[in-house]
Design a protein around this motif. Structure first.
Motif, short mmCIF file in Angstrom:
data_model
loop_
_atom_site.label_atom_id
_atom_site.label_comp_id
_atom_site.label_asym_id
_atom_site.label_seq_id
_atom_site.Cartn_x
_atom_site.Cartn_y
_atom_site.Cartn_z
N SER A 1 45.14 33.54 77.77
CA SER A 1 45.50 32.12 77.84
C SER A 1 46.12 31.64 76.54
O SER A 1 47.09 30.86 76.55
CB SER A 1 44.26 31.27 78.15
OG SER A 1 43.74 31.59 79.40
N ASP A 2 45.59 32.10 75.42
CA ASP A 2 46.14 31.71 74.12
C ASP A 2 47.60 32.17 73.98
O ASP A 2 48.44 31.42 73.49
CB ASP A 2 45.31 32.29 72.98
CG ASP A 2 43.92 31.68 72.90
OD1 ASP A 2 43.67 30.63 73.55
OD2 ASP A 2 43.06 32.26 72.21
N ALA A 3 47.88 33.39 74.42
CA ALA A 3 49.25 33.91 74.32
C ALA A 3 50.20 33.12 75.22
O ALA A 3 51.34 32.84 74.84
CB ALA A 3 49.28 35.40 74.68
N ILE A 4 49.73 32.75 76.40
CA ILE A 4 50.57 31.96 77.31
C ILE A 4 50.81 30.57 76.74
O ILE A 4 51.94 30.06 76.78
CB ILE A 4 49.92 31.90 78.71
CG1 ILE A 4 49.95 33.29 79.34
CG2 ILE A 4 50.64 30.89 79.60
CD1 ILE A 4 49.12 33.41 80.60
N THR A 5 49.78 29.98 76.17
CA THR A 5 49.93 28.66 75.55
C THR A 5 50.91 28.75 74.39
O THR A 5 51.78 27.87 74.22
CB THR A 5 48.56 28.14 75.07
OG1 THR A 5 47.70 28.03 76.21
CG2 THR A 5 48.68 26.80 74.38
N GLU A 6 50.79 29.81 73.59
CA GLU A 6 51.71 30.00 72.47
C GLU A 6 53.15 30.14 72.98
O GLU A 6 54.08 29.57 72.40
CB GLU A 6 51.32 31.26 71.69
CG GLU A 6 52.21 31.57 70.52
CD GLU A 6 51.82 32.87 69.82
OE1 GLU A 6 52.71 33.47 69.19
OE2 GLU A 6 50.65 33.27 69.91
N ALA A 7 53.34 30.87 74.09
CA ALA A 7 54.69 31.04 74.66
C ALA A 7 55.25 29.70 75.13
O ALA A 7 56.42 29.39 74.90
CB ALA A 7 54.64 32.02 75.82
N GLN A 8 54.40 28.92 75.75
CA GLN A 8 54.84 27.61 76.25
C GLN A 8 55.25 26.70 75.09
O GLN A 8 56.27 26.03 75.14
CB GLN A 8 53.74 26.97 77.09
CG GLN A 8 54.19 25.72 77.80
CD GLN A 8 53.13 25.21 78.76
OE1 GLN A 8 51.95 25.47 78.58
NE2 GLN A 8 53.56 24.48 79.77
N ARG A 9 54.46 26.69 74.04
CA ARG A 9 54.78 25.86 72.88
C ARG A 9 56.09 26.31 72.23
O ARG A 9 56.92 25.49 71.84
CB ARG A 9 53.65 25.91 71.86
CG ARG A 9 52.46 25.10 72.25
CD ARG A 9 51.41 25.09 71.14
NE ARG A 9 50.18 24.51 71.62
CZ ARG A 9 48.98 24.98 71.38
NH1 ARG A 9 48.81 26.05 70.62
NH2 ARG A 9 47.91 24.39 71.87
N ALA A 10 56.23 27.64 72.11
CA ALA A 10 57.45 28.17 71.50
C ALA A 10 58.67 27.81 72.35
O ALA A 10 59.70 27.40 71.82
CB ALA A 10 57.34 29.68 71.33
N TYR A 11 58.54 27.93 73.64
CA TYR A 11 59.66 27.59 74.54
C TYR A 11 60.01 26.10 74.42
O TYR A 11 61.18 25.74 74.31
CB TYR A 11 59.31 27.94 75.98
CG TYR A 11 60.36 27.50 76.96
CD1 TYR A 11 61.59 28.13 76.99
CD2 TYR A 11 60.13 26.43 77.81
CE1 TYR A 11 62.58 27.71 77.87
CE2 TYR A 11 61.11 26.01 78.69
CZ TYR A 11 62.33 26.64 78.71
OH TYR A 11 63.31 26.23 79.58
N GLN A 12 59.00 25.26 74.45
CA GLN A 12 59.24 23.82 74.34
C GLN A 12 59.85 23.46 72.99
O GLN A 12 60.58 22.48 72.88
CB GLN A 12 57.94 23.04 74.57
CG GLN A 12 57.50 23.10 76.02
CD GLN A 12 56.10 22.53 76.23
OE1 GLN A 12 55.32 22.38 75.29
NE2 GLN A 12 55.79 22.23 77.49
N GLY A 13 59.56 24.26 71.97
CA GLY A 13 60.13 24.02 70.64
C GLY A 13 61.49 24.68 70.45
O GLY A 13 62.03 24.67 69.35
N GLY A 14 62.00 25.32 71.52
CA GLY A 14 63.32 25.94 71.44
C GLY A 14 63.33 27.30 70.77
O GLY A 14 64.39 27.85 70.49
N ARG A 15 62.17 27.88 70.54
CA ARG A 15 62.07 29.20 69.90
C ARG A 15 61.93 30.26 71.01
O ARG A 15 60.85 30.75 71.30
CB ARG A 15 60.89 29.23 68.94
CG ARG A 15 61.03 28.20 67.81
CD ARG A 15 59.91 28.24 66.78
NE ARG A 15 58.65 28.79 67.20
CZ ARG A 15 57.60 28.09 67.68
NH1 ARG A 15 57.70 26.78 67.78
NH2 ARG A 15 56.49 28.69 68.03
N ILE A 16 63.06 30.61 71.59
CA ILE A 16 63.10 31.49 72.75
C ILE A 16 62.54 32.88 72.43
O ILE A 16 61.75 33.43 73.20
CB ILE A 16 64.53 31.59 73.32
CG1 ILE A 16 65.06 30.20 73.68
CG2 ILE A 16 64.59 32.54 74.50
CD1 ILE A 16 64.22 29.46 74.69
N GLN A 17 62.94 33.45 71.32
CA GLN A 17 62.46 34.79 70.96
C GLN A 17 60.93 34.79 70.79
O GLN A 17 60.25 35.70 71.25
CB GLN A 17 63.14 35.30 69.68
CG GLN A 17 62.76 36.72 69.31
CD GLN A 17 63.18 37.74 70.37
OE1 GLN A 17 64.26 37.66 70.92
NE2 GLN A 17 62.30 38.68 70.67
#
Length: 189
Positions: A26-42
């Motif tokens: 769950s933490d990794a998915i949350t981190e991915a979602q935050r990164a995506y929302q922040g425009g950090r695709i990689q």
């Protein structure tokens, strides 16, 4: 890239309905979602790949947990499990355990799931005529299995999990170990 984002959303939705709470997946998915929302695709892709790897590790541990304890007169080594990355040649999850008796004979159970090689074998094993050409058909619980002339056993569980029971022990011992596997746990993972 768009597929990765859709997969992340589906994965997050699936995990939110499961009993999985506040853990490393769950933490990794949350981190991915935050990164995506922040425009950090990689960074989002990396976090999603981490979540997938963690899920594969759980799947491999589930495979190992389905392996039986030693039967009477036998000893068992510790079960081992591993995962291969999505880009790996064979992919999926594996688990194995070796058993030995007082005469030094051994039985090894290997379980492999979600591997492209299994799909090819599934077509053969699903056809009783073709499967019968590979050896003697035997029942392991409700599963059809193939026992070769050497006593080794192969069976397909849930059309995605290959179970192989092999070794230098007699055919009866291999069949007994195949029947001791928790097939319901394998199918329900």
């Amino acid at each position: 890239m768009h597929r990765s984002i859709l997969f992340a959303a589906a994965l997050a939705a699936g995990l939110s309905t499961a009993a999985v709470r506040a853990d490393e997946v769950s933490d990794a998915i949350t981190e991915a979602q935050r990164a995506y929302q922040g425009g950090r695709i990689q960074a989002a892709q990396t976090a999603l790949q981490e979540a997938l790897q963690l899920l594969q590790q759980r799947a491999a541990a589930g495979l190992a947990a389905a392996l039986p304890d030693a039967l009477p007169g036998w000893t068992a080594e510790e079960a081992s499990s591993a995962t291969a990355g999505l880009a790996g040649m064979f992919g999926g999850s594996t688990a194995s355990r070796t058993y030995r008796n007082a005469q030094g004979q051994s039985v090894e159970i290997q379980v492999m799931s979600d591997n492209p090689m299994i799909a090819q074998l599934a077509a053969v094993m699903a056809n009783p005529m073709l499967a019968g050409a590979m050896g003697r058909l035997v029942r392991v619980g409700e599963q059809r299995a193939i026992q070769g002339n050497d006593g080794n056993i192969q069976m397909l569980v849930d059309n995605r999990i290959l179970v192989q029971v092999q070794g230098d022990a007699p055919a009866e011992a291999k069949l007994a170990y195949a029947r001791a596997i928790n097939l319901a746990r394998l199918a329900g993972r």
